[in-house]
Write a protein that holds these residues in place. Structure first.
Motif, PDB file in Angstrom:
ATOM      1  N   PRO A   1      33.171  18.770  16.644  1.00  0.00           N
ATOM      2  CA  PRO A   1      33.546  17.615  17.180  1.00  0.00           C
ATOM      3  C   PRO A   1      33.529  16.768  16.031  1.00  0.00           C
ATOM      4  O   PRO A   1      34.761  15.654  15.545  1.00  0.00           O
ATOM      5  N   GLN A   2      32.016  16.690  15.552  1.00  0.00           N
ATOM      6  CA  GLN A   2      32.321  15.603  13.847  1.00  0.00           C
ATOM      7  C   GLN A   2      32.886  16.030  12.916  1.00  0.00           C
ATOM      8  O   GLN A   2      33.427  15.196  12.146  1.00  0.00           O
ATOM      9  N   LYS A   3      32.655  17.569  12.261  1.00  0.00           N
ATOM     10  CA  LYS A   3      32.402  18.066  11.543  1.00  0.00           C
ATOM     11  C   LYS A   3      32.738  19.192  11.401  1.00  0.00           C
ATOM     12  O   LYS A   3      32.093  20.244  11.814  1.00  0.00           O
ATOM     13  N   ASP A   4      33.086  19.859  10.040  1.00  0.00           N
ATOM     14  CA  ASP A   4      32.578  21.355   9.806  1.00  0.00           C
ATOM     15  C   ASP A   4      31.913  22.050   9.335  1.00  0.00           C
ATOM     16  O   ASP A   4      30.885  21.396   8.635  1.00  0.00           O
ATOM     17  N   VAL A   5      31.489  22.940   9.576  1.00  0.00           N
ATOM     18  CA  VAL A   5      29.528  23.358   9.298  1.00  0.00           C
ATOM     19  C   VAL A   5      30.633  25.406   8.802  1.00  0.00           C
ATOM     20  O   VAL A   5      31.049  25.706   9.356  1.00  0.00           O
ATOM     21  N   LEU A   6      29.517  25.372   7.752  1.00  0.00           N
ATOM     22  CA  LEU A   6      29.514  26.278   7.794  1.00  0.00           C
ATOM     23  C   LEU A   6      28.595  27.380   7.236  1.00  0.00           C
ATOM     24  O   LEU A   6      27.600  26.920   7.323  1.00  0.00           O
ATOM     25  N   VAL A   7      28.979  28.561   7.962  1.00  0.00           N
ATOM     26  CA  VAL A   7      27.042  29.280   8.296  1.00  0.00           C
ATOM     27  C   VAL A   7      27.461  30.905   7.556  1.00  0.00           C
ATOM     28  O   VAL A   7      28.335  31.303   7.318  1.00  0.00           O
TER      29      VAL A   7
ATOM     30  N   ALA B   1      27.030  21.513   6.829  1.00  0.00           N
ATOM     31  CA  ALA B   1      27.981  21.221   6.540  1.00  0.00           C
ATOM     32  C   ALA B   1      28.941  21.261   5.920  1.00  0.00           C
ATOM     33  O   ALA B   1      28.497  21.051   4.496  1.00  0.00           O
ATOM     34  N   SER B   2      30.150  21.953   5.867  1.00  0.00           N
ATOM     35  CA  SER B   2      30.911  21.482   4.551  1.00  0.00           C
ATOM     36  C   SER B   2      31.357  20.845   3.759  1.00  0.00           C
ATOM     37  O   SER B   2      30.967  20.679   1.978  1.00  0.00           O
ATOM     38  N   GLU B   3      31.079  19.456   4.121  1.00  0.00           N
ATOM     39  CA  GLU B   3      31.201  18.044   3.086  1.00  0.00           C
ATOM     40  C   GLU B   3      29.626  17.517   2.218  1.00  0.00           C
ATOM     41  O   GLU B   3      29.734  17.071   1.212  1.00  0.00           O
ATOM     42  N   ASP B   4      28.687  18.655   3.343  1.00  0.00           N
ATOM     43  CA  ASP B   4      27.825  18.359   2.287  1.00  0.00           C
ATOM     44  C   ASP B   4      27.037  19.749   1.154  1.00  0.00           C
ATOM     45  O   ASP B   4      26.349  19.293   0.124  1.00  0.00           O
ATOM     46  N   ARG B   5      28.271  20.988   0.700  1.00  0.00           N
ATOM     47  CA  ARG B   5      27.858  21.631  -0.010  1.00  0.00           C
ATOM     48  C   ARG B   5      28.434  20.908  -1.638  1.00  0.00           C
ATOM     49  O   ARG B   5      28.799  20.041  -1.733  1.00  0.00           O
ATOM     50  N   PHE B   6      27.358  21.177  -2.150  1.00  0.00           N
ATOM     51  CA  PHE B   6      27.558  21.033  -3.372  1.00  0.00           C
ATOM     52  C   PHE B   6      28.488  20.842  -4.291  1.00  0.00           C
ATOM     53  O   PHE B   6      28.790  19.538  -4.816  1.00  0.00           O
ATOM     54  N   MET B   7      29.722  21.661  -4.326  1.00  0.00           N
ATOM     55  CA  MET B   7      30.548  21.165  -4.962  1.00  0.00           C
ATOM     56  C   MET B   7      31.859  20.325  -4.031  1.00  0.00           C
ATOM     57  O   MET B   7      32.771  19.750  -4.669  1.00  0.00           O
ATOM     58  N   ALA B   8      31.507  20.463  -2.934  1.00  0.00           N
ATOM     59  CA  ALA B   8      31.617  19.364  -1.893  1.00  0.00           C
ATOM     60  C   ALA B   8      31.437  17.596  -2.545  1.00  0.00           C
ATOM     61  O   ALA B   8      32.996  17.241  -2.832  1.00  0.00           O
ATOM     62  N   VAL B   9      30.605  17.368  -2.749  1.00  0.00           N
ATOM     63  CA  VAL B   9      29.802  16.008  -3.086  1.00  0.00           C
ATOM     64  C   VAL B   9      30.436  15.674  -4.627  1.00  0.00           C
ATOM     65  O   VAL B   9      30.679  15.101  -4.559  1.00  0.00           O
ATOM     66  N   VAL B  10      30.279  17.016  -5.432  1.00  0.00           N
ATOM     67  CA  VAL B  10      31.127  16.586  -6.434  1.00  0.00           C
ATOM     68  C   VAL B  10      31.864  16.338  -6.739  1.00  0.00           C
ATOM     69  O   VAL B  10      33.055  15.297  -7.516  1.00  0.00           O
ATOM     70  N   ARG B  11      33.224  17.263  -5.954  1.00  0.00           N
ATOM     71  CA  ARG B  11      34.479  16.627  -5.801  1.00  0.00           C
ATOM     72  C   ARG B  11      34.721  14.783  -5.071  1.00  0.00           C
ATOM     73  O   ARG B  11      35.479  14.799  -5.700  1.00  0.00           O
ATOM     74  N   THR B  12      34.083  15.315  -4.720  1.00  0.00           N
ATOM     75  CA  THR B  12      34.249  13.450  -3.081  1.00  0.00           C
ATOM     76  C   THR B  12      33.582  12.284  -4.166  1.00  0.00           C
ATOM     77  O   THR B  12      34.651  11.728  -4.253  1.00  0.00           O
ATOM     78  N   ILE B  13      32.521  12.714  -5.308  1.00  0.00           N
ATOM     79  CA  ILE B  13      32.809  11.753  -6.499  1.00  0.00           C
ATOM     80  C   ILE B  13      33.777  11.843  -7.296  1.00  0.00           C
ATOM     81  O   ILE B  13      34.124  10.596  -7.351  1.00  0.00           O
TER      82      ILE B  13
END
Lengths: 466, 173
Positions: A109-115, A129-141
């Protein structure tokens, strides 16, 4: 373009005024752009090497020594879902090698999770959490400075004003008094620090400008304001694509998947026992046999898209293919590749691939990296020049000169740019309003410090800030 | 001019890089058997419904060599007859099944037998099969090579889907 005068002295005076106008705009725009261009260049340079960096980060979970046979995909998915409360399958990424861990994305319900799941023992190796992946963070920056829509707006403003900086910078760079190409195409290294910093800035600028313009233009579809306007224009002119396949913000990416309500499967059974119904094991087998460009991701049926999809999410978008398999009996319904896309979408796709450094292999990445370095050098050299030249007590803008005018040609260019880049137009209007309503009547000290023109002739419109 | 030549050089290198920019596709799962250069992977036999002695078997065949080959026959000691079948889409969109004589396996490529496409029709299963058991299958190819392996019995999707769609607590189907 300039005010037409037959007097040669007056013409060169006009050229001098135009130079000063553009130089002052280049300076003020630079003050805003420099910090953000540095952030965008660093984050962008990192993102260029997404594949290599993620391969290195995933190395502990790949090339495993398996202790048994590989379990079916459905069993791996089940193990992942069991390990995260309130989760269900969002997508399954086909492992590159048979002894790699499976990467399974779950929705909560909150976020996507990668397992990460071992294919043999079904042990859960990593949950993130998908959004916590290193490249996801870089992309969000890179896309929104970690600030959501406000950050996305700043990035779009930076890109728009950077275009102004390229154009004004090219005018400033144009050789007028130089002898030979020293200081034009390569820096003069032995003429003292002031010349050296100026040359580093100007020479880097002209070499990088073409690639910088490509980066700016190819990145526009990702922005919110320009991106929405682009979609609106396409819909109004009947050139819209069926569905947009690039995303504009994290918020929109999440919304697309959360409306998936309860599934009501209606089985069109050819034979009631269901032996001809398709499971994720079958779709995965079809996906593997199709030999698509990695990463290949399987999406189960959802409320919005009721069939199985096997999608190549390669950054090299011209090689991207999406296969659609019928939800029930798994027959191949559709093969959508790059050639099927609307020409405008193809152009945008090629632009996005170039921007991400993925269109023509390692050379694309290297050109992007050199451009990023060039932009950082431009920013640093500009800052150094500013600090060396700024007098004490004021901001240090190039002083305004009297009777500076925007001619018809320049005005047309400004209006054209303001229309093409809406946030540029809006910021120009905002600057003019702030200056005329706030800074001119009040805050005389601030005006002097900023280096705004002391003239307050209401007839010149924006003339006061030139 | 230098710039023109530089641009031409960059474009040529880009074009060369473009040709090599494709990456290797995701590989097949570890094979359960080899017939020459043909790899058999992901075999599975669907659980027959109560009372039926027929079912479908699916698997993936990968030709890891450069000589074409084709699957021509399948048999099992646990079933009377195994046939190669294809789903053909008729003009009005309906799917019909038809027996075929062989299945070509492309060189340096894979063919997946999956629902809605190709499958092995398993007839006369005896004794009845249960989940967790395996069925011994032997495939024969045009080259004369054979592959023998154990195919697990798997549930049909209507049962599997329940576990895949595990939702929020308290929200039951």
């Amino acid at each position: 373009m300039l005010i037409s005068q037959n007097d040669r002295g007056a013409a060169s005076e006009n050229a001098g005024r135009l130079y000063r106008i553009l130089w002052r705009w280049h300076f003020y725009a630079g003050l805003f752009c420099i910090p953000f261009i540095i952030i965008l260049s660093l984050s962008g340079a990192t993102y260029l090497f997404k594949n290599q960096i993620e391969a290195a980060l995933d190395a502990p979970y790949n090339n495993l020594t398996l202790s048994g046979s590989t379990q079916p995909v459905s069993v791996q998915v089940n193990a992942a879902v069991q390990s995260v409360t309130s989760s269900r399958l969002k997508s399954y990424r086909l492992p590159q090698n048979s002894n790699d861990a499976a990467q399974i994305t779950l929705m909560t319900p909150q976020k996507d999770v990668l397992v990460y799941v071992r294919p043999d023992t079904l042990a859960i190796l990593k949950t993130i959490a998908s959004e916590d992946r290193f490249m996801a963070v870089v992309r969000t920056i890179h896309g929104e400075l970690l600030m959501g829509d406000a950050g996305s707006l700043i990035v779009e403003l930076t890109a728009s004003w950077a275009l102004v900086m390229v154009i004004t910078g090219a005018y400033l760079w144009w050789p007028r008094t130089s002898v030979g190409l020293a200081g034009v195409l390569w820096p003069r290294l032995r003429a003292g620090p002031k010349v050296l910093w100026r040359d580093l800035h100007a020479v880097t600028g002209i070499w990088v400008s073409g690639f910088a313009v490509i980066l700016i233009l190819s990145g526009l579809p990702w922005t919110n304001v320009w991106g929405d306007a682009f979609t609106a224009v396409r819909q109004a002119t009947g050139t819209a694509s069926i569905s947009q396949d690039w995303s504009q913000s994290r918020a929109r990416e999440h919304n697309d998947m959360t409306h998936d309500g309860t599934h009501q499967f209606e089985h069109r059974d050819l034979i009631a026992s269901g032996v001809y119904n398709s499971s994720i094991d079958d779709v995965a087998a079809s996906g593997r046999a199709s030999q698509l460009q990695p990463p290949v991701v399987i999406f189960p049926p959802s409320a919005k898209k009721p069939d199985w999809r096997v999608m190549s999410q390669t950054q090299n978008r011209p090689l991207g293919i999406t296969l659609t398999f019928a939800r029930d009996d798994g027959r191949l319904l559709d093969t959508a590749d790059f050639a099927d896309k609307h020409p405008i979408d193809q152009a945008v796709g090629i632009g996005l691939a170039v921007h991400e450094g993925a269109l023509f292999g390692i050379l694309n990445q290297i050109i992007g990296l050199l451009t990023a370095f060039g932009l950082i050098l431009l920013s640093v050299s500009a800052f150094v020049m500013w600090r060396k030249r700024a007098p004490v007590g004021v901001l240090g803008a190039p002083p305004s000169i009297p009777h500076a005018r925007i001619g018809f040609g320049l005005g047309a260019i400004i209006i054209g740019l303001a229309i093409f880049l809406p946030v540029l137009g809006l910021s120009l209007v905002l600057i003019a309003l702030v200056e005329r309503i706030i800074l001119i009547p009040f805050f005389r000290g601030a005006r002097l410090w900023l280096g705004l023109s002391p003239m307050t002739d209401p007839m010149t419109g924006k003339g006061a800030v030139l | 001019m230098i710039t023109f030549r530089l641009i031409t050089l960059v474009v040529m290198l880009a074009w060369v890089g473009r040709c090599g920019a494709a990456q290797a596709p995701p590989g097949i799962v570890q094979p359960v058997a080899m017939a020459g250069m043909i790899a058999v992977s992901e075999p599975r036999v669907r659980l027959p419904a109560n009372g039926l002695d027929q079912s479908a078997a699916y698997l993936t065949l990968t030709n890891q060599g450069t000589i074409p080959d084709r699957l021509v026959r399948a048999d099992s000691p646990q079933a009377r007859k195994l046939e190669l079948h294809a789903h053909i889409q008729t003009g009005d969109g309906m799917l019909t099944m038809r027996e075929i004589d062989y299945i070509d396996i492309p060189t340096n490529g894979s063919i997946a037998l999956t629902p809605g496409d190709l499958h092995i029709m398993v007839k006369g299963i005896k004794p009845a099969l249960k989940l967790g058991e395996t069925m011994s299958i032997r495939l024969t190819f045009a080259s004369g090579n054979t592959a023998q392996f154990q195919a697990p019995i798997v549930a049909n999707p209507s049962a599997l889907d329940q576990s895949l769609r595990k939702e929020a607590k308290g929200h039951q189907h």
